[in-house]
Design an enzyme around this catalytic site. Sequence first.
Site, PDB file in Angstrom:
ATOM      1  N   PRO A  10       4.337  14.463  -9.480  1.00  0.00           N
ATOM      2  CA  PRO A  10       5.160  15.648  -9.213  1.00  0.00           C
ATOM      3  C   PRO A  10       5.267  16.613 -10.385  1.00  0.00           C
ATOM      4  O   PRO A  10       5.384  16.192 -11.545  1.00  0.00           O
ATOM      5  CB  PRO A  10       6.541  15.058  -8.870  1.00  0.00           C
ATOM      6  CG  PRO A  10       6.522  13.682  -9.429  1.00  0.00           C
ATOM      7  CD  PRO A  10       5.105  13.215  -9.345  1.00  0.00           C
ATOM      8  N   ASN A  11       5.196  17.872 -10.040  1.00  0.00           N
ATOM      9  CA  ASN A  11       5.371  19.007 -10.953  1.00  0.00           C
ATOM     10  C   ASN A  11       4.180  19.244 -11.884  1.00  0.00           C
ATOM     11  O   ASN A  11       4.141  20.230 -12.614  1.00  0.00           O
ATOM     12  CB  ASN A  11       6.669  18.869 -11.773  1.00  0.00           C
ATOM     13  CG  ASN A  11       7.890  18.763 -10.886  1.00  0.00           C
ATOM     14  OD1 ASN A  11       8.119  19.632 -10.044  1.00  0.00           O
ATOM     15  ND2 ASN A  11       8.652  17.690 -11.023  1.00  0.00           N
ATOM     16  N   ARG A  18       4.596  25.369 -16.567  1.00  0.00           N
ATOM     17  CA  ARG A  18       5.815  24.570 -16.603  1.00  0.00           C
ATOM     18  C   ARG A  18       6.146  24.180 -18.045  1.00  0.00           C
ATOM     19  O   ARG A  18       5.346  23.524 -18.705  1.00  0.00           O
ATOM     20  CB  ARG A  18       5.567  23.307 -15.783  1.00  0.00           C
ATOM     21  CG  ARG A  18       6.634  22.268 -15.899  1.00  0.00           C
ATOM     22  CD  ARG A  18       6.115  20.920 -15.415  1.00  0.00           C
ATOM     23  NE  ARG A  18       7.192  19.958 -15.428  1.00  0.00           N
ATOM     24  CZ  ARG A  18       7.031  18.647 -15.395  1.00  0.00           C
ATOM     25  NH1 ARG A  18       5.814  18.135 -15.337  1.00  0.00           N
ATOM     26  NH2 ARG A  18       8.058  17.850 -15.414  1.00  0.00           N
ATOM     27  N   TYR A  23       4.671  20.797 -22.431  1.00  0.00           N
ATOM     28  CA  TYR A  23       3.424  20.350 -21.786  1.00  0.00           C
ATOM     29  C   TYR A  23       2.205  21.213 -22.110  1.00  0.00           C
ATOM     30  O   TYR A  23       1.107  20.922 -21.627  1.00  0.00           O
ATOM     31  CB  TYR A  23       3.635  20.299 -20.265  1.00  0.00           C
ATOM     32  CG  TYR A  23       4.745  19.350 -19.856  1.00  0.00           C
ATOM     33  CD1 TYR A  23       4.627  17.980 -20.077  1.00  0.00           C
ATOM     34  CD2 TYR A  23       5.924  19.822 -19.277  1.00  0.00           C
ATOM     35  CE1 TYR A  23       5.643  17.106 -19.724  1.00  0.00           C
ATOM     36  CE2 TYR A  23       6.949  18.954 -18.915  1.00  0.00           C
ATOM     37  CZ  TYR A  23       6.803  17.592 -19.145  1.00  0.00           C
ATOM     38  OH  TYR A  23       7.810  16.724 -18.799  1.00  0.00           O
ATOM     39  N   ASN A  72      -0.817   9.803 -14.129  1.00  0.00           N
ATOM     40  CA  ASN A  72       0.390  10.413 -14.675  1.00  0.00           C
ATOM     41  C   ASN A  72       1.333  10.585 -13.484  1.00  0.00           C
ATOM     42  O   ASN A  72       1.192  11.523 -12.701  1.00  0.00           O
ATOM     43  CB  ASN A  72       0.097  11.753 -15.341  1.00  0.00           C
ATOM     44  CG  ASN A  72       1.345  12.317 -16.027  1.00  0.00           C
ATOM     45  OD1 ASN A  72       2.460  11.854 -15.774  1.00  0.00           O
ATOM     46  ND2 ASN A  72       1.158  13.307 -16.890  1.00  0.00           N
ATOM     47  N   ALA A  75       7.813  12.071 -13.146  1.00  0.00           N
ATOM     48  CA  ALA A  75       9.138  11.433 -13.142  1.00  0.00           C
ATOM     49  C   ALA A  75       9.186  10.165 -12.297  1.00  0.00           C
ATOM     50  O   ALA A  75      10.061   9.316 -12.512  1.00  0.00           O
ATOM     51  CB  ALA A  75      10.189  12.434 -12.662  1.00  0.00           C
ATOM     52  N   GLU A  96      -1.515   4.203 -17.424  1.00  0.00           N
ATOM     53  CA  GLU A  96      -0.384   5.142 -17.328  1.00  0.00           C
ATOM     54  C   GLU A  96      -0.528   6.175 -18.441  1.00  0.00           C
ATOM     55  O   GLU A  96      -0.748   5.821 -19.599  1.00  0.00           O
ATOM     56  CB  GLU A  96       0.935   4.374 -17.502  1.00  0.00           C
ATOM     57  CG  GLU A  96       2.152   5.285 -17.547  1.00  0.00           C
ATOM     58  CD  GLU A  96       3.446   4.540 -17.880  1.00  0.00           C
ATOM     59  OE1 GLU A  96       3.546   3.324 -17.604  1.00  0.00           O
ATOM     60  OE2 GLU A  96       4.354   5.188 -18.431  1.00  0.00           O
ATOM     61  N   HIS A  98       0.925   9.974 -20.165  1.00  0.00           N
ATOM     62  CA  HIS A  98       1.887  11.082 -20.251  1.00  0.00           C
ATOM     63  C   HIS A  98       1.401  12.080 -21.284  1.00  0.00           C
ATOM     64  O   HIS A  98       0.858  11.695 -22.326  1.00  0.00           O
ATOM     65  CB  HIS A  98       3.283  10.583 -20.631  1.00  0.00           C
ATOM     66  CG  HIS A  98       3.806   9.590 -19.664  1.00  0.00           C
ATOM     67  ND1 HIS A  98       4.268   9.953 -18.422  1.00  0.00           N
ATOM     68  CD2 HIS A  98       3.879   8.238 -19.728  1.00  0.00           C
ATOM     69  CE1 HIS A  98       4.622   8.859 -17.771  1.00  0.00           C
ATOM     70  NE2 HIS A  98       4.380   7.805 -18.535  1.00  0.00           N
ATOM     71  N   ARG A 105      11.827  11.509 -26.202  1.00  0.00           N
ATOM     72  CA  ARG A 105      12.599  12.396 -25.332  1.00  0.00           C
ATOM     73  C   ARG A 105      13.855  11.672 -24.809  1.00  0.00           C
ATOM     74  O   ARG A 105      14.318  10.729 -25.424  1.00  0.00           O
ATOM     75  CB  ARG A 105      11.695  12.894 -24.200  1.00  0.00           C
ATOM     76  CG  ARG A 105      10.484  13.679 -24.737  1.00  0.00           C
ATOM     77  CD  ARG A 105       9.606  14.192 -23.628  1.00  0.00           C
ATOM     78  NE  ARG A 105      10.328  15.155 -22.792  1.00  0.00           N
ATOM     79  CZ  ARG A 105       9.880  15.589 -21.600  1.00  0.00           C
ATOM     80  NH1 ARG A 105       8.725  15.136 -21.135  1.00  0.00           N
ATOM     81  NH2 ARG A 105      10.575  16.456 -20.907  1.00  0.00           N
TER      82      ARG A 105
HETATM   83  C1  DQA Z   1       5.387  13.360 -18.013  1.00  0.00           C
HETATM   84  C2  DQA Z   1       6.693  12.814 -18.603  1.00  0.00           C
HETATM   85  C3  DQA Z   1       7.709  12.553 -17.509  1.00  0.00           C
HETATM   86  O1  DQA Z   1       8.912  12.049 -18.074  1.00  0.00           O
HETATM   87  C4  DQA Z   1       8.029  13.834 -16.778  1.00  0.00           C
HETATM   88  O2  DQA Z   1       8.919  13.583 -15.716  1.00  0.00           O
HETATM   89  C5  DQA Z   1       6.799  14.535 -16.303  1.00  0.00           C
HETATM   90  C6  DQA Z   1       5.636  14.593 -17.171  1.00  0.00           C
HETATM   91  C7  DQA Z   1       4.374  13.723 -19.107  1.00  0.00           C
HETATM   92  O3  DQA Z   1       3.182  13.849 -18.772  1.00  0.00           O
HETATM   93  O4  DQA Z   1       4.751  13.919 -20.267  1.00  0.00           O
HETATM   94  O5  DQA Z   1       6.790  15.120 -15.221  1.00  0.00           O
HETATM   95  O6  DQA Z   1       4.800  12.352 -17.193  1.00  0.00           O
END
Ligand code: DQA
Length: 141
Positions: A10-11, A18, A23, A72, A75, A96, A98, A105
């Site tokens: 998501p996102n 964003r 990011y 990735n 959240a 995994e 990020h 954070r």
């Molecule tokens: C993320 C870190 C997550 O905590 C966050 O919710 C994201 C992006 C990252 O790539 O740093 O959406 O996965």
Amino acid sequence: MKKIQIINGPNLNLLGRREPGVYGARPFDDYLADLRRRYPDVRIEYFQSNVEGELINCIHEVGFDCDGIILNAGAYTHTSIALQDAIRAVPAPVVEVHISNVHAREEYRHVSMIACACRGVICGFGLDSYRLALEGLLGWD
Ligand code: DQA
């Protein structure tokens, strides 16, 4: 030819727009084109969804016949036992990933519900986290 699946949650469709301070300013498509050019001998597939069940469906669809998954989960990383179960359900190794260093954070980002089911975890290297995960998967026999 090895087949590696990248899955963004998501996102992450908004990368480049964003929170660029967290990011970065680069759209993912742009980065992906570079990654594919850099690894011409690897078939790199890409899927993004904002919907938890669609991420799970994708893991089920590719997880029995690809050489690795770079995930990735955004959240959902911090909340989704269903994703953890999906990762455990397939033979493909999952890394995994990020973009940000989640451990630097908010405290709720320090917890991962999926890391325990993954082959490894990479975070904090910006978009290069995906390449590092790819290297890890390619080096694994
Ligand atoms: C993320 C870190 C997550 O905590 C966050 O919710 C994201 C992006 C990252 O790539 O740093 O959406 O996965």
